[in-house]
Design a protein around this motif. Structure first.
Motif, PDB file in Angstrom:
ATOM      1  N   GLN A 155       0.802  -1.267   0.009  1.00 49.68           N
ATOM      2  CA  GLN A 155      -0.151   0.067   0.104  1.00 49.68           C
ATOM      3  C   GLN A 155       0.680   1.326   0.070  1.00 49.68           C
ATOM      4  O   GLN A 155       1.953   1.328   0.695  1.00 49.68           O
ATOM      5  N   SER A 156       0.451   2.127  -0.650  1.00 53.29           N
ATOM      6  CA  SER A 156       1.358   3.551  -0.995  1.00 53.29           C
ATOM      7  C   SER A 156       0.496   4.634  -1.040  1.00 53.29           C
ATOM      8  O   SER A 156      -0.703   4.769  -1.369  1.00 53.29           O
ATOM      9  N   ILE A 163       7.022   0.014  -1.342  1.00 52.08           N
ATOM     10  CA  ILE A 163       8.408  -0.427  -1.843  1.00 52.08           C
ATOM     11  C   ILE A 163       9.540   0.040  -0.977  1.00 52.08           C
ATOM     12  O   ILE A 163      10.484  -0.629  -1.012  1.00 52.08           O
ATOM     13  N   GLN A 164       9.278   0.773  -0.386  1.00 50.72           N
ATOM     14  CA  GLN A 164      10.462   1.361   0.678  1.00 50.72           C
ATOM     15  C   GLN A 164      10.733   0.268   1.806  1.00 50.72           C
ATOM     16  O   GLN A 164      11.657   0.044   2.171  1.00 50.72           O
ATOM     17  N   GLY A 165       9.799  -0.310   2.256  1.00 47.45           N
ATOM     18  CA  GLY A 165      10.056  -1.317   3.387  1.00 47.45           C
ATOM     19  C   GLY A 165      10.332  -2.688   2.803  1.00 47.45           C
ATOM     20  O   GLY A 165      11.274  -3.280   3.251  1.00 47.45           O
ATOM     21  N   CYS A 168       4.011   4.374   2.080  1.00 42.61           N
ATOM     22  CA  CYS A 168       5.242   5.324   1.968  1.00 42.61           C
ATOM     23  C   CYS A 168       5.026   6.158   0.916  1.00 42.61           C
ATOM     24  O   CYS A 168       3.834   6.342   0.068  1.00 42.61           O
ATOM     25  N   ARG A 169       5.925   7.201   0.715  1.00 39.34           N
ATOM     26  CA  ARG A 169       5.982   8.190  -0.562  1.00 39.34           C
ATOM     27  C   ARG A 169       7.430   8.089  -1.021  1.00 39.34           C
ATOM     28  O   ARG A 169       8.261   8.882  -0.869  1.00 39.34           O
ATOM     29  N   TYR A 170       7.757   6.854  -1.880  1.00 40.36           N
ATOM     30  CA  TYR A 170       9.040   6.567  -2.135  1.00 40.36           C
ATOM     31  C   TYR A 170       8.991   6.657  -3.647  1.00 40.36           C
ATOM     32  O   TYR A 170       8.198   5.998  -4.269  1.00 40.36           O
ATOM     33  N   LYS A 171       9.917   7.496  -4.396  1.00 36.62           N
ATOM     34  CA  LYS A 171       9.903   7.604  -5.945  1.00 36.62           C
ATOM     35  C   LYS A 171      11.105   6.700  -6.204  1.00 36.62           C
ATOM     36  O   LYS A 171      12.366   6.972  -5.832  1.00 36.62           O
TER      37      LYS A 171
END
Length: 415
Positions: free
Chosen positions: A9-10, A43-45, A78-81
């Motif tokens: 989830q993002s 995706i960060q985790g 997360c908010r990972y680009k």
């Protein structure tokens, strides 16, 4: 389905995001997935190898029903680009090594515009390297700004809460009289798209006239004209209620909230944190007119009010979760599930899949013809579009008078 599934989830949470998670889990198990993993913080985790086996947490049908009724992201967000593939392939090598280790056949990502950017890049890398994992996006955003889909899960429940809250604010604003009148300015989420703010018009009905004005970010905002209209309204009635999007901007492109204070925080995708629009306008009106003003910011309440969720929204969120797994199982990758409205009366909606490259980093705005000519309200077409999405209720499971939620994974709470 012969391998395993992983889901994440993002982005910003919603009241329906966990219903999509439940749909992913149930459909994956029904289709024979050996394990269904959940990424902790997206995706960060995953890059830190933080994940859980969802079967350790969803053990019964009651657990699944509680999950559907639990707001916010159960797995964490997360908010990972992700960098462009040509900029840093090592990031992708790391992610795909973890996917290989877990024997992942399908990667499902529940999120909005930025999350679909992640699906696009991962599916492109899989094509380049010939990797068999399939990547499918599951739509989620209260902003309702994803392209190619009629609407997004999460929007209906947020719209229902906003319409309900606006009606209650209007009712409250008429309780007391002030010599120079009262002006209440309600700030609604919406950076570039005004779908949520437009939903304030749902408050109007036989027992409520609705907000006096609604301002969306799709059109330039004229502060002096706004003040003139408020003054004109106060000459006719003792209380004025206005809804504004947090992202309204002046003709030169400056956010109204920046007129009162600087915006310092910018996330990984370059989005400024917007807050203070209602506060600035309330101060402006108080100074110009000398009346009493109130600034009301719904903030995260509009995305976490599962007690006021729409049954249609919760069911469709579950539906798109299942459709994402089905699409991946049948060979689709680099796609996102979309909702296709079949009819308004009776309301019917189905799912299909679209190329994520045509969705990622794009924004669906409120059509100009759905806003009145003077830019201060939405039209009947807007209301007809939104109203079917807020129908029905989902009763919380109450324990000691308070809604019960499914517990957050221990690994997440101890991050």
């Amino acid at each position: 389905m012969k391998g395993n599934v992983i889901v994440g989830q993002s982005g910003g949470p919603t009241a329906a995001i966990n219903s999509s998670l439940a749909g992913v889990y149930r459909t994956a198990k029904d289709r024979g997935a050996k394990k269904v993993y959940g990424m902790l913080h997206g995706i960060q985790g995953l890059m830190q190898e933080k994940y859980i086996d969802l079967s350790d947490h969803i053990k019964t049908e009651l657990d699944a029903e509680l999950l559907k009724r639990t707001p916010a992201a159960f797995l964490g967000s997360c908010r990972y680009k992700l960098p462009a593939i040509h900029e840093d392939q090592s990031v992708y090598e790391k992610i795909f090594a973890i996917l290989d280790k877990l024997d992942i056949e399908a990667f499902i990502y529940i999120g909005g515009n930025d999350s679909m950017d992640t699906i696009k890049k991962l599916s492109d890398y899989a094509i380049i390297t010939g990797h068999p994992t399939r990547f499918v996006g599951c739509p989620k955003t209260i902003d309702n700004d994803l392209a190619l889909t009629d609407h997004t899960p999460g929007f209906g429940s947020a719209a229902k809460y906003i319409g309900t809250s606006m009606k209650e604010i209007i009712r409250d604003s008429f309780c007391l009289e002030y010599s120079k009148g009262l002006v209440s300015i309600v700030e609604i989420m919406g950076r570039n798209a005004g779908w949520l703010t437009g939903a304030c018009a749902l408050a109007a009905g036989e027992d409520c006239e609705g907000p006096d004005m609604i301002y969306l970010p799709e059109l330039p905002f004229d502060i002096a004209e706004f003040g003139r209209r408020v003054r004109e309204l106060l000459e006719k009635k003792p209380s004025v209620v206005v809804a504004v999007s947090e992202g309204i901007r002046t003709a030169d492109g400056k956010y109204v909230c920046e007129l009162g204070n600087s915006v310092d925080f910018v996330d990984a995708f370059g989005h400024k944190q917007l807050s203070g629009t209602a506060s600035y306008l309330a101060s402006y009106i108080a100074g110009e007119i000398g009346c009493k003003t109130r600034a009301i910011e719904l903030s995260t309440l509009q995305r976490s009010a599962s007690h006021c969720s729409s049954r249609v929204d919760i069911l469709e969120a579950y539906q798109v979760g299942g459709a994402a797994v089905k699409a991946a199982d049948e060979g689709d990758s680099g796609k996102m599930v979309v909702l296709q409205r079949l009819s308004d009366d009776p309301y019917q909606c189905g799912t299909e899949v679209k190329d994520v490259h045509k969705i990622a980093n794009d924004e669906k705005l409120v059509p100009r013809e759905w806003v009145t000519e003077d830019g201060t309200y939405v039209t009947g077409e807007f209301i007809s579009y939104v109203r079917p999405l807020i129908q029905g209720d989902v009763s919380p499971v109450m324990v000691d008078g308070i809604p019960r939620h499914l517990y957050t994974p221990k690994e997440l709470s101890q991050r």
